[in-house]
Design an enzyme around this catalytic site. Structure first.
Site, PDB file in Angstrom:
ATOM      1  CD  GLU A  23      -3.274  -1.400   1.735  1.00  0.00           C
ATOM      2  OE1 GLU A  23      -3.206  -0.207   2.684  1.00  0.00           O
ATOM      3  OE2 GLU A  23      -4.051  -1.050   1.701  1.00  0.00           O
ATOM      4  CG  HIS A 140      -8.976   5.966   0.895  1.00  0.00           C
ATOM      5  ND1 HIS A 140      -8.556   5.427  -1.012  1.00  0.00           N
ATOM      6  CD2 HIS A 140      -8.461   4.598   1.367  1.00  0.00           C
ATOM      7  CE1 HIS A 140      -8.175   4.861  -0.798  1.00  0.00           C
ATOM      8  NE2 HIS A 140      -7.635   3.545   0.022  1.00  0.00           N
ATOM      9  NE  ARG A 186      -4.631   4.648   3.070  1.00  0.00           N
ATOM     10  CZ  ARG A 186      -5.199   3.664   3.372  1.00  0.00           C
ATOM     11  NH1 ARG A 186      -6.041   4.030   4.438  1.00  0.00           N
ATOM     12  NH2 ARG A 186      -4.903   2.503   3.098  1.00  0.00           N
ATOM     13  CG  HIS A 247     -10.510   5.816   4.947  1.00  0.00           C
ATOM     14  ND1 HIS A 247     -11.255   5.193   4.280  1.00  0.00           N
ATOM     15  CD2 HIS A 247      -9.517   4.846   5.160  1.00  0.00           C
ATOM     16  CE1 HIS A 247     -10.436   3.080   4.153  1.00  0.00           C
ATOM     17  NE2 HIS A 247     -10.338   3.581   4.623  1.00  0.00           N
ATOM     18  NE  ARG A 282      -5.649   4.112   9.609  1.00  0.00           N
ATOM     19  CZ  ARG A 282      -6.478   3.403   8.756  1.00  0.00           C
ATOM     20  NH1 ARG A 282      -6.125   3.749   7.891  1.00  0.00           N
ATOM     21  NH2 ARG A 282      -6.578   1.995   8.312  1.00  0.00           N
TER      22      ARG A 282
HETATM   23  C1  LIG Z   1     -14.244   0.660   3.475  1.00  0.00           C
HETATM   24  C2  LIG Z   1     -13.391   0.633   4.331  1.00  0.00           C
HETATM   25  C3  LIG Z   1     -12.199  -0.718   3.759  1.00  0.00           C
HETATM   26  C4  LIG Z   1     -11.140   0.134   4.483  1.00  0.00           C
HETATM   27  N1  LIG Z   1      -9.687  -0.665   4.478  1.00  0.00           N
HETATM   28  C5  LIG Z   1      -9.251  -1.226   5.570  1.00  0.00           C
HETATM   29  C6  LIG Z   1      -7.886  -1.672   5.760  1.00  0.00           C
HETATM   30  O1  LIG Z   1      -7.555  -2.383   4.276  1.00  0.00           O
HETATM   31  N2  LIG Z   1      -7.109  -2.087   6.392  1.00  0.00           N
HETATM   32  C7  LIG Z   1      -6.915  -1.382   7.442  1.00  0.00           C
HETATM   33  O2  LIG Z   1      -6.084  -1.376   8.568  1.00  0.00           O
HETATM   34  N3  LIG Z   1      -8.601  -0.557   7.682  1.00  0.00           N
HETATM   35  C8  LIG Z   1      -8.811  -0.171   6.970  1.00  0.00           C
HETATM   36  N4  LIG Z   1     -10.038   0.397   7.287  1.00  0.00           N
HETATM   37  C9  LIG Z   1     -10.301   1.291   8.217  1.00  0.00           C
HETATM   38  C10 LIG Z   1     -10.492  -0.640   9.508  1.00  0.00           C
HETATM   39  O3  LIG Z   1     -11.754  -0.836   7.949  1.00  0.00           O
HETATM   40  C11 LIG Z   1     -11.878   0.261  10.827  1.00  0.00           C
HETATM   41  O4  LIG Z   1     -10.674   1.259  11.431  1.00  0.00           O
HETATM   42  C12 LIG Z   1     -12.000  -0.469  11.568  1.00  0.00           C
HETATM   43  O5  LIG Z   1     -13.309  -1.339  11.570  1.00  0.00           O
HETATM   44  C13 LIG Z   1     -12.583  -0.097  12.629  1.00  0.00           C
HETATM   45  O6  LIG Z   1     -12.956  -1.009  14.105  1.00  0.00           O
HETATM   46  P1  LIG Z   1     -13.560  -1.057  14.704  1.00  0.00           P
HETATM   47  O7  LIG Z   1     -14.693  -2.532  15.091  1.00  0.00           O
HETATM   48  O8  LIG Z   1     -13.568   0.221  16.338  1.00  0.00           O
HETATM   49  O9  LIG Z   1     -15.103  -0.501  14.651  1.00  0.00           O
HETATM   50  P2  LIG Z   1     -16.048  -0.756  13.350  1.00  0.00           P
HETATM   51  O10 LIG Z   1     -16.220  -1.647  13.051  1.00  0.00           O
HETATM   52  O11 LIG Z   1     -17.047   0.862  12.628  1.00  0.00           O
HETATM   53  O12 LIG Z   1     -17.278  -1.314  14.343  1.00  0.00           O
HETATM   54  C14 LIG Z   1     -18.770  -0.504  15.403  1.00  0.00           C
HETATM   55  C15 LIG Z   1     -19.418  -0.947  15.733  1.00  0.00           C
HETATM   56  O13 LIG Z   1     -19.998  -0.692  16.726  1.00  0.00           O
HETATM   57  C16 LIG Z   1     -21.150  -0.442  16.028  1.00  0.00           C
HETATM   58  N5  LIG Z   1     -22.010   0.822  17.116  1.00  0.00           N
HETATM   59  C17 LIG Z   1     -21.961   2.357  16.600  1.00  0.00           C
HETATM   60  N6  LIG Z   1     -22.911   2.981  17.210  1.00  0.00           N
HETATM   61  C18 LIG Z   1     -22.897   2.670  17.516  1.00  0.00           C
HETATM   62  C19 LIG Z   1     -23.664   2.713  19.292  1.00  0.00           C
HETATM   63  N7  LIG Z   1     -24.510   3.974  19.609  1.00  0.00           N
HETATM   64  N8  LIG Z   1     -24.881   1.891  19.819  1.00  0.00           N
HETATM   65  C20 LIG Z   1     -24.240   0.510  19.309  1.00  0.00           C
HETATM   66  N9  LIG Z   1     -23.195  -0.019  18.646  1.00  0.00           N
HETATM   67  C21 LIG Z   1     -23.128   1.245  18.059  1.00  0.00           C
HETATM   68  C22 LIG Z   1     -21.152  -0.493  14.945  1.00  0.00           C
HETATM   69  O14 LIG Z   1     -22.513  -0.822  14.089  1.00  0.00           O
HETATM   70  C23 LIG Z   1     -20.474  -0.862  14.620  1.00  0.00           C
HETATM   71  O15 LIG Z   1     -20.599  -2.613  14.789  1.00  0.00           O
HETATM   72  C24 LIG Z   1     -10.758   0.713   6.560  1.00  0.00           C
HETATM   73  C25 LIG Z   1     -12.147   1.581   6.481  1.00  0.00           C
HETATM   74  C26 LIG Z   1     -13.045   1.174   5.638  1.00  0.00           C
HETATM   75  C27 LIG Z   1     -14.491   1.979   5.387  1.00  0.00           C
END
Ligand SMILES: Cc1cc2nc3c(=O)[nH]c(=O)nc-3n(C[C@H](O)[C@H](O)[C@H](O)COP(=O)(O)OP(=O)(O)OC[C@H]3O[C@@H](n4cnc5c(N)ncnc54)[C@H](O)[C@@H]3O)c2cc1C
Length: 282
Positions: A23, A140, A186, A247, A282
């Protein structure tokens, strides 16, 4: 990564060995992926399955958490909306871990899912926890930019595999901005795209994958291929319209490296946090 593999996460392999992609801003291939371009979905699948096997974890899907319960300077639980009855409920706990993700939906243009509304950040802020680096948002460079289509991410790995960026006049332009070309960090690629859009009076630039083999592209990026096809684009033949979109939130609820916030009893993990790992970029 080892723990994820032990827990059943399947990363792409060739001849049994993990396959790495490159990347932006990386000097070598060090990015794992699953099912070509569905790594996040594979994490969610395997972690939900793992949590389901743990007798001490009760899952309550679709419960929307509304606020944190704080008493005597300590987080004691959460208030949430019952997913079936739609009525307010409370849960008390010795410790609460926020993991509600980022806040990309604050922006009109975002790659983030509809649930990325920054709820956890707001809850922690109103409960009195320290926040940090909230001004640092990553954009992004290459979200699909097509009338009527979602801002679907055309992954950085596409540039890592050899994709190039062209402006509305068909010129490869990154050489004007950074010697690392399409694989500059990025923030630099995003700013360069915006500069080029302004310079050419266009609302987008184009990701050109046409120098790569079509079979390879479809195998390596099946989800992107499927999505682009749904909007009439062939990733191996067409210029793919892209522009930057919000992003990732580098900032969030300030934690130490044990996930402790400044509010006793409240922990946080994931994108909702500011652990200091990312700094301003990042
Ligand atoms: C399209 C895309 C591609 C990506 N690709 C990469 C990659 O290749 N490599 C990488 O390292 N990172 C990548 N990222 C970033 C990474 O996916 C995110 O930073 C990561 O998924 C965040 O994980 P998390 O568990 O903190 O939150 P999330 O995976 O966003 O989960 C948060 C959860 O909390 C829940 N939630 C939110 N508010 C509430 C509420 N009030 N009450 C109850 N539940 C709630 C949501 O429904 C969700 O299920 C990407 C992001 C995107 C959008």
């Amino acid at each position: 990564i080892k723990q994820l593999i032990e827990w059943g996460t399947e990363f792409d392999r060739e001849g049994g060995k993990l396959v790495f992609t490159q990347e932006a801003a990386h000097s070598r291939r060090r990015i794992l992926h699953s099912h070509g371009d569905s790594t996040g979905a594979e994490f969610v699948r395997s972690l939900i399955a793992r949590a389901g096997r743990e007798s001490r974890i009760s899952l309550l899907p679709f419960a929307a958490t509304e606020s944190l319960i704080v008493a005597d300077g300590r987080c004691m639980g959460v208030r949430y909306l019952d997913p079936i009855l739609r009525s307010p409920r409370e849960i008390f706990a010795n410790a609460v871990i926020l993991c509600t993700g980022g806040a990309g939906q604050l922006y009109q243009h975002t790659t983030n899912p509809p649930v990325a509304t920054g709820d956890g950040m707001a809850m922690a802020y109103f409960a009195g926890a320290d926040m940090a680096d909230m001004e640092f948002i990553q954009f992004h460079p290459t979200a699909l930019s097509l009338e009527g289509a979602p801002r679907f991410l055309l992954s950085e790995a596409m540039r890592g595999e050899g994709g190039i960026l062209r402006n509305a006049q068909g010129e490869r332009f990154m050489g004007r901005y950074d010697e690392r070309l399409e694989l500059a960090p990025r923030d630099i690629v995003s700013r360069s795209i915006v500069a080029e859009m302004r310079r050419t009076g266009s609302r987008m630039v184009f990701l050109d994958m046409t120098a790569l083999d079509g079979g390879f592209l479809r195998h390596r990026f099946p989800k992107i291929d499927e999505t682009c096809r749904a909007f009439g684009l062939d990733i191996a033949k067409d210029m793919l319209p892209v522009s930057p979109a919000s992003h990732y939130c580098m900032g969030g609820v300030r934690t130490d490296l044990w996930g402790r916030t400044t509010l006793p009893g409240l922990y946080a993990a994931g994108e909702v946090t500011c652990t200091g790992v990312h700094g301003a970029n990042r």
